[in-house]
Design a protein around this motif. Structure first.
Motif, PDB file in Angstrom:
ATOM      1  N   PHE A   1      45.057  58.505  39.087  1.00 23.26           N
ATOM      2  CA  PHE A   1      45.705  59.411  38.132  1.00 23.26           C
ATOM      3  C   PHE A   1      44.694  60.398  37.550  1.00 23.26           C
ATOM      4  O   PHE A   1      44.909  61.612  37.567  1.00 23.26           O
ATOM      5  CB  PHE A   1      46.368  58.578  37.018  1.00 23.26           C
ATOM      6  N   TYR A   2      43.575  59.872  37.058  1.00 20.48           N
ATOM      7  CA  TYR A   2      42.568  60.764  36.470  1.00 20.48           C
ATOM      8  C   TYR A   2      41.883  61.627  37.536  1.00 20.48           C
ATOM      9  O   TYR A   2      41.472  62.764  37.254  1.00 20.48           O
ATOM     10  CB  TYR A   2      41.546  59.971  35.636  1.00 20.48           C
ATOM     11  N   GLY A   3      41.818  61.111  38.746  1.00 17.99           N
ATOM     12  CA  GLY A   3      41.273  61.902  39.849  1.00 17.99           C
ATOM     13  C   GLY A   3      42.171  63.095  40.156  1.00 17.99           C
ATOM     14  O   GLY A   3      41.695  64.199  40.442  1.00 17.99           O
ATOM     15  N   ALA A   4      43.487  62.853  40.060  1.00 19.55           N
ATOM     16  CA  ALA A   4      44.447  63.941  40.312  1.00 19.55           C
ATOM     17  C   ALA A   4      44.334  65.019  39.245  1.00 19.55           C
ATOM     18  O   ALA A   4      44.430  66.219  39.524  1.00 19.55           O
ATOM     19  CB  ALA A   4      45.866  63.378  40.357  1.00 19.55           C
ATOM     20  N   ILE A   5      44.107  64.589  38.001  1.00 19.57           N
ATOM     21  CA  ILE A   5      43.909  65.562  36.911  1.00 19.57           C
ATOM     22  C   ILE A   5      42.656  66.390  37.198  1.00 19.57           C
ATOM     23  O   ILE A   5      42.653  67.618  37.051  1.00 19.57           O
ATOM     24  CB  ILE A   5      43.817  64.849  35.538  1.00 19.57           C
ATOM     25  N   GLU A   6      41.619  65.720  37.629  1.00 18.72           N
ATOM     26  CA  GLU A   6      40.363  66.394  37.944  1.00 18.72           C
ATOM     27  C   GLU A   6      40.581  67.427  39.056  1.00 18.72           C
ATOM     28  O   GLU A   6      40.036  68.527  39.024  1.00 18.72           O
ATOM     29  CB  GLU A   6      39.318  65.346  38.348  1.00 18.72           C
TER      30      GLU A   6
END
Lengths: 190, 140
Positions: free
Chosen positions: B46-51
């Motif tokens: 999830f946080y990788g996708a935001i990045e």
């Protein structure tokens, strides 16, 4: 020209600095909008809208206050208005989060076309996941989280944009992360 | 480490706020518990996708598009002001004309009403003379 000089020239109504102002703030505004709408095309339209508002209302900008705070505030408001309009349009069929169905069948990918179809699909799914997860957050938590994650702004900067105390912003970001974790992990269980 | 503790520390781990010792305990638990490892993986995704979204940049033509739209808006604004200015001037002229004509008409009506109620002076004189004649006849 330095940032302060640019702003002074803009406030003085010198149209020749418009291009420089756009180039200086374009990425910041675009990223902020992207944090709310998660689609490149929508984020670009919103960026355009933000700069038109900035140029049109430059007289209402109080010199001495931070220009970036003002421009971020316009970007956040424009993005939230866009989401409200979209929600109204989608309301009759907009229960994708609950049903698992896609809210927008014709969603276009914001990622580069050099990606393979599989990568594009995964990116698009993740983008939808972000969109749906952030949409469940209360508005203030969403704003604070987005400015912190997408723009990597400090709590001080966010507090100036949201007109809240730094403590309140810290608490909003903490609760936003907690809520996101709960919602995302509950999706694995289901 | 219990799963509940892992869950409580998960966000701090993602934010990189754990000490080396705490991190090591988390990693040990993760290796023994596939469920917690899956949850961590999901959150990282999830946080990788935001990045990944953060790295998306606007198209190179955006600046020109904004400037074109601004110029178009200014032009439309000027046209609107020009048309509105003309209509406004015509409206003011028409209002003045209507006010003058209305005033004249009202004045005329008042004048007519006043003259209608008044007894003409000539008739009044004749009446007085007639009365005098009648008086003289009675006396004679």
């Amino acid at each position: 020209m330095e940032e302060q000089e640019l702003i002074r020239a803009l406030v003085a109504g010198e149209p020749q600095v418009f291009r420089e102002i756009i180039d200086f703030y374009k990425d910041k505004v675009f990223r902020t909008c992207m944090g709310f709408v998660h689609q490149r095309e929508d984020a670009e339209d919103l960026t355009q809208e933000v700069f038109i508002q900035v140029f049109g209302n430059i007289r209402s900008f109080r010199e001495g206050s931070a220009f970036s705070t003002w421009i971020y505030r316009i970007a956040v408001n424009a993005s939230l208005n866009h989401l409200r309009k979209k929600k109204r349009l989608l309301f009759p069929t907009g229960f994708g989060w609950w049903t698992g169905a896609s809210e927008e069948k014709e969603r276009t990918s914001h990622h580069e076309t050099s990606q393979s179809p599989e990568e594009e699909m995964l990116a698009s799914e993740l983008s939808e996941l972000i969109d749906r997860s952030l949409a469940t957050l209360p508005e203030k938590q969403r704003i604070a989280f987005t400015l912190s994650k997408y723009e990597e702004l400090s709590q001080k900067e966010i507090s100036a944009i949201m007109e809240l105390t730094e403590g309140a912003v810290e608490s909003l970001i903490f609760r936003a992360k907690k809520n996101l974790q709960e919602r995302l992990l509950s999706r694995i269980k289901n | 480490m219990e799963c509940s503790e892992f869950k409580d520390q998960l966000q701090s781990m993602l934010d990189g706020q754990l000490s080396a010792a705490e991190r090591s305990r988390m990693e040990n638990h993760q290796q023994q518990c596939p469920r917690c490892a899956a949850e961590l993986g999901w959150m990282q995704q999830f946080y990788g996708a935001i990045e990944q979204e953060r790295r998306v940049t606007p198209s190179t033509e955006l600046t020109d598009r904004i400037l074109d739209q601004w110029a178009l808006n200014r032009l439309k604004g000027r046209e609107r002001n020009l048309v509105f200015g003309r209509v406004e001037r015509l409206f003011i002229a028409a209002s003045i004309l209507i006010a003058i004509l209305g005033g004249v008409k009202i004045g005329d009506l008042i004048h007519k009403m006043e003259t209608k109620d008044r007894v003409p002076m000539e008739l009044a004189l004749l009446d007085d003379l007639a009365m005098e004649d009648i008086g003289a006849l009675i006396e004679n």
